[in-house]
Design a protein around this motif. Structure first.
Motif, PDB file in Angstrom:
ATOM      1  N   GLU A  37     -14.383 -41.219 -39.281  1.00  0.00           N
ATOM      2  CA  GLU A  37     -14.516 -40.883 -41.028  1.00  0.00           C
ATOM      3  C   GLU A  37     -14.631 -42.049 -41.756  1.00  0.00           C
ATOM      4  OE1 GLU A  37     -10.714 -39.000 -42.409  1.00  0.00           O
ATOM      5  OE2 GLU A  37     -10.098 -40.407 -43.193  1.00  0.00           O
ATOM      6  N   ALA A  63     -26.321 -37.399 -49.522  1.00  0.00           N
ATOM      7  CA  ALA A  63     -25.477 -36.616 -49.166  1.00  0.00           C
ATOM      8  C   ALA A  63     -26.190 -35.552 -48.021  1.00  0.00           C
ATOM      9  CB  ALA A  63     -25.272 -35.047 -50.279  1.00  0.00           C
ATOM     10  N   ALA A  67     -25.032 -36.509 -44.095  1.00  0.00           N
ATOM     11  CA  ALA A  67     -25.015 -34.912 -43.328  1.00  0.00           C
ATOM     12  C   ALA A  67     -26.131 -35.509 -42.318  1.00  0.00           C
ATOM     13  CB  ALA A  67     -25.370 -34.025 -43.749  1.00  0.00           C
ATOM     14  N   ARG A  72     -17.296 -37.521 -41.641  1.00  0.00           N
ATOM     15  CA  ARG A  72     -16.917 -37.257 -42.502  1.00  0.00           C
ATOM     16  C   ARG A  72     -16.085 -38.546 -43.707  1.00  0.00           C
ATOM     17  NH1 ARG A  72     -11.393 -36.850 -44.896  1.00  0.00           N
ATOM     18  NH2 ARG A  72     -11.369 -35.000 -45.957  1.00  0.00           N
ATOM     19  N   ALA A 105     -17.978 -34.551 -54.341  1.00  0.00           N
ATOM     20  CA  ALA A 105     -18.598 -32.709 -54.070  1.00  0.00           C
ATOM     21  C   ALA A 105     -19.898 -33.178 -53.229  1.00  0.00           C
ATOM     22  CB  ALA A 105     -18.020 -31.629 -55.097  1.00  0.00           C
ATOM     23  N   GLY A 108     -19.016 -33.983 -49.304  1.00  0.00           N
ATOM     24  CA  GLY A 108     -17.882 -33.583 -48.910  1.00  0.00           C
ATOM     25  C   GLY A 108     -16.725 -34.550 -48.596  1.00  0.00           C
ATOM     26  N   ASP A 110     -12.985 -36.097 -50.342  1.00  0.00           N
ATOM     27  CA  ASP A 110     -11.596 -35.294 -51.024  1.00  0.00           C
ATOM     28  C   ASP A 110     -11.039 -36.018 -52.575  1.00  0.00           C
ATOM     29  OD1 ASP A 110     -10.697 -34.036 -48.736  1.00  0.00           O
ATOM     30  OD2 ASP A 110      -9.588 -35.126 -47.949  1.00  0.00           O
ATOM     31  N   ALA A 308     -12.199 -30.268 -44.218  1.00  0.00           N
ATOM     32  CA  ALA A 308     -13.457 -28.604 -44.458  1.00  0.00           C
ATOM     33  C   ALA A 308     -12.766 -28.457 -45.861  1.00  0.00           C
ATOM     34  CB  ALA A 308     -13.385 -27.580 -43.389  1.00  0.00           C
ATOM     35  N   SER A 309     -11.715 -28.236 -46.355  1.00  0.00           N
ATOM     36  CA  SER A 309     -11.626 -26.863 -47.695  1.00  0.00           C
ATOM     37  C   SER A 309     -11.902 -28.158 -49.092  1.00  0.00           C
ATOM     38  CB  SER A 309      -9.725 -27.326 -47.640  1.00  0.00           C
ATOM     39  OG  SER A 309      -9.211 -28.896 -47.459  1.00  0.00           O
TER      40      SER A 309
END
Length: 309
Positions: A37, A63, A67, A72, A105, A108, A110, A308-309
């Motif tokens: 990450e 993004a 990706a 992460r 967002a 991905g 937090d 993933a949340s």
């Protein structure tokens, strides 16, 4: 030192550590070193991996770059100007914050990390007024973040900024109570300010959202890990005491807040940069792994689900 083949999942690396490279190059180096990450640097003049003019096309491109890697994103580390400046265009700052939240967002992450005021220790108005302006802007950003499904964190103790020590940081925390804005702990800034690091960790407790790692001595916040006076085992013992379950990021810029901070490096300097980060990872990985053992619920599965949340 050679880092373990599998670094702890919550030991990440900020792209600020590769400020001299384009984003794609920084991502490739971070991935090659074995990190899972990262923190994405969006600090104009310090790390230009995110363009200041952040339109929809730029967000989509960023993004897509993220990706295309296996990494992460834990947080986006941004700066939209001094929230304590009474002459700042608050509506322009708020619009810029909203674009950074959209990016946060989209990749991905937090949270969006924002600073604790202008560079410089002297208030631009009075200390109380400056702190109130910073807190109000951060609280508004947190309200906007909810619409994007992310959070706002603040680097509330930054040795070069308005809240340069624990006393001012905690004054800001008091103003932010109930806002949902949580503090980042940068261990080097705490030590540079002359504050007691384990005591600060225990005082901030469960409010700590994320931890930045580098070394320091009083009066100087940016040394390679192992070249300063930070007692990292004592700091990690304090983190274990508070049950810290968040992430860590190696934030090791070679240059910061100077005119050529993002300038190119020759091959020898670039190789030395990689070696420094590899060495830092090797030093920190056992401490992070040891902290993981104090929280057996933090398995690979739970960390992946959380991300993933």
């Amino acid at each position: 030192m050679t880092p373990p083949a599998d670094l702890p999942q919550r030991l990440g690396c900020s792209t600020i550590s590769f400020q001299h490279l384009p984003l794609e190059g920084a991502l490739a180096e971070i991935e090659r070193l074995g990190f899972a990450e990262l923190d994405l640097g969006a600090l104009p003049g310090v790390c230009d991996h995110v363009p200041f003019e952040l339109d929809d096309a730029a967000i989509a491109q960023l993004a897509a770059s993220i990706a295309a890697s296996v990494l992460r994103v834990r947080s986006v580390n941004g700066d939209v100007g001094a929230f304590n400046d009474p002459g700042a265009d608050a509506s322009a700052q708020a619009a810029h914050v909203d674009r950074l939240l959209a990016l946060t967002a989209a990749v991905g992450a937090d949270a969006l990390v924002l600073p604790c005021g202008a560079l410089g220790h002297e208030p631009l108005d009075s200390l109380d007024a400056d702190l109130e302006r910073v807190a109000a802007a951060l609280a508004r950003a947190a309200d906007a973040a909810a619409a994007h499904g992310v959070e706002v964190w603040v680097e509330s103790l930054h040795f070069l900024r308005l809240c340069f020590d624990r006393e001012r940081a905690e004054a800001l925390h008091a103003l932010l109570a109930g806002s949902g804005v949580r503090p980042i702990l940068d261990v080097a800034h705490v030590v540079a300010a002359g504050d007691d690091l384990p005591a600060t960790i225990r005082a901030w407790g469960a409010d700590i959202a994320h931890v930045h790692l580098r070394d320091a001595v009083p009066g100087e916040f940016s040394r390679p890990i192992g070249a300063g006076s930070i007692d990292f085992p004592a700091a990690f013992a304090a983190l274990a005491d508070i049950g810290y379950a968040g992430g860590f990021a190696l934030e090791l810029p070679s240059r910061a807040y100077v005119d050529d901070a993002t300038g190119a490096m020759d091959d020898a300097a670039r190789a030395a940069r990689v070696d420094a980060i590899r060495d830092a990872a090797a030093r920190m990985a056992p401490l992070v792994a040891g902290l993981d053992l104090t929280h057996p619920s933090l398995t690979t599965e739970s960390l992946t689900t959380e991300g993933a949340s």
